[in-house]
Each structure stands twice: as structure tokens, then as C-alpha cells.
Design a protein around this motif. Structure first.
Motif, PDB file in Angstrom:
ATOM      1  N   ALA A  24     -68.334  -9.653 -33.151  1.00 28.03           N
ATOM      2  CA  ALA A  24     -69.360 -10.544 -32.605  1.00 28.03           C
ATOM      3  C   ALA A  24     -70.748 -10.130 -33.079  1.00 28.03           C
ATOM      4  O   ALA A  24     -71.581 -10.981 -33.383  1.00 28.03           O
ATOM      5  CB  ALA A  24     -69.289 -10.547 -31.080  1.00 28.03           C
ATOM      6  N   THR A  27     -71.110 -11.198 -36.785  1.00 25.79           N
ATOM      7  CA  THR A  27     -71.101 -12.637 -37.040  1.00 25.79           C
ATOM      8  C   THR A  27     -72.238 -13.360 -36.326  1.00 25.79           C
ATOM      9  O   THR A  27     -72.438 -14.553 -36.552  1.00 25.79           O
ATOM     10  CB  THR A  27     -69.767 -13.267 -36.621  1.00 25.79           C
ATOM     11  N   LEU A  28     -72.984 -12.672 -35.487  1.00 29.65           N
ATOM     12  CA  LEU A  28     -74.093 -13.303 -34.768  1.00 29.65           C
ATOM     13  C   LEU A  28     -75.157 -13.816 -35.721  1.00 29.65           C
ATOM     14  O   LEU A  28     -75.792 -14.829 -35.459  1.00 29.65           O
ATOM     15  CB  LEU A  28     -74.716 -12.311 -33.777  1.00 29.65           C
ATOM     16  N   ARG A  29     -75.328 -13.187 -36.849  1.00 26.64           N
ATOM     17  CA  ARG A  29     -76.342 -13.598 -37.819  1.00 26.64           C
ATOM     18  C   ARG A  29     -76.091 -15.024 -38.315  1.00 26.64           C
ATOM     19  O   ARG A  29     -77.015 -15.756 -38.615  1.00 26.64           O
ATOM     20  CB  ARG A  29     -76.355 -12.632 -38.993  1.00 26.64           C
ATOM     21  N   HIS A  30     -74.828 -15.430 -38.373  1.00 27.16           N
ATOM     22  CA  HIS A  30     -74.481 -16.749 -38.883  1.00 27.16           C
ATOM     23  C   HIS A  30     -74.259 -17.774 -37.772  1.00 27.16           C
ATOM     24  O   HIS A  30     -73.894 -18.908 -38.065  1.00 27.16           O
ATOM     25  CB  HIS A  30     -73.225 -16.665 -39.747  1.00 27.16           C
ATOM     26  N   HIS A  31     -74.471 -17.396 -36.537  1.00 29.97           N
ATOM     27  CA  HIS A  31     -74.294 -18.306 -35.405  1.00 29.97           C
ATOM     28  C   HIS A  31     -75.455 -19.292 -35.387  1.00 29.97           C
ATOM     29  O   HIS A  31     -76.622 -18.897 -35.427  1.00 29.97           O
ATOM     30  CB  HIS A  31     -74.259 -17.501 -34.095  1.00 29.97           C
ATOM     31  N   LYS A  32     -75.171 -20.591 -35.334  1.00 34.23           N
ATOM     32  CA  LYS A  32     -76.247 -21.572 -35.505  1.00 34.23           C
ATOM     33  C   LYS A  32     -77.241 -21.552 -34.356  1.00 34.23           C
ATOM     34  O   LYS A  32     -78.439 -21.689 -34.572  1.00 34.23           O
ATOM     35  CB  LYS A  32     -75.683 -22.979 -35.712  1.00 34.23           C
ATOM     36  N   TYR A  33     -76.789 -21.360 -33.118  1.00 27.90           N
ATOM     37  CA  TYR A  33     -77.737 -21.317 -32.000  1.00 27.90           C
ATOM     38  C   TYR A  33     -78.531 -20.010 -32.002  1.00 27.90           C
ATOM     39  O   TYR A  33     -79.730 -20.006 -31.731  1.00 27.90           O
ATOM     40  CB  TYR A  33     -77.025 -21.483 -30.663  1.00 27.90           C
ATOM     41  N   GLY A  34     -77.847 -18.920 -32.301  1.00 27.40           N
ATOM     42  CA  GLY A  34     -78.551 -17.642 -32.381  1.00 27.40           C
ATOM     43  C   GLY A  34     -79.580 -17.641 -33.489  1.00 27.40           C
ATOM     44  O   GLY A  34     -80.693 -17.130 -33.340  1.00 27.40           O
ATOM     45  N   GLN A  60     -75.887 -18.051 -21.285  1.00 24.86           N
ATOM     46  CA  GLN A  60     -74.817 -18.456 -22.198  1.00 24.86           C
ATOM     47  C   GLN A  60     -73.453 -18.117 -21.606  1.00 24.86           C
ATOM     48  O   GLN A  60     -72.526 -18.931 -21.668  1.00 24.86           O
ATOM     49  CB  GLN A  60     -74.993 -17.770 -23.547  1.00 24.86           C
TER      50      GLN A  60
END
Length: 76
Positions: A24, A27-34, A60
Motif C-alpha cells: 500500500a 502503490t500510494l504514489r499512483h493512487h488517483k485520489y492520493g 477514508q
């Protein structure tokens, strides 16, 4: 007996949660909302204080729990 159960529960929990947490985190860097929240903060030149991060994370989690709970009831 309780000590053995506690230790095995702890080990099994760490065995599953540590890799999931690392995945997590990466992959947070590629999360659209993040990425959108980070982009707004960066464009505004504002630093996120820990309480804001706590509020956003708790919100969230609350939304995910509510949506998950409502989907379970819809299938009954």
C-alpha cells in the motif's frame, strides 16, 4: 495456553499485514485520489500537518467501512 495463542496470532497477523502495508505504501504514489490531494497541497505550497492526515485517513476508512457494510446488506 493464552500466551501461545497470542504469539501465533501476532505472528500470523504480522505475516499478512506487513507485506500488505508495504504494498500500500509503494502503490500510494499512483493512487488517483492520493495524487490529487498531494497535487493540491503542492500547488498551494501548503504543508500537511499530522492532524489533517489523520482526519483524511480516518474519513477514508469510515467511507470504506460504510460502503462495505451497505454492500453486504444488499446481498442478503
Amino acid at each position: 495456553m493464552w500466551y501461545g495463542v497470542f504469539l501465533w496470532a501476532l505472528v500470523s497477523s504480522l505475516f499478512f499485514h506487513v507485506p500488505a502495508g508495504l504494498l500500500a505504501l509503494f502503490t500510494l504514489r499512483h493512487h488517483k485520489y492520493g495524487a490529487a490531494i498531494a497535487g493540491v497541497y503542492r500547488a498551494a505550497g501548503k504543508q500537511m500537518i499530522p492532524f489533517e492526515a489523520l482526519t483524511l485517513g480516518t474519513g477514508q476508512t469510515f467511507c470504506v467501512v460504510v460502503v462495505s457494510f451497505l454492500r453486504i446488506l444488499a446481498t442478503l
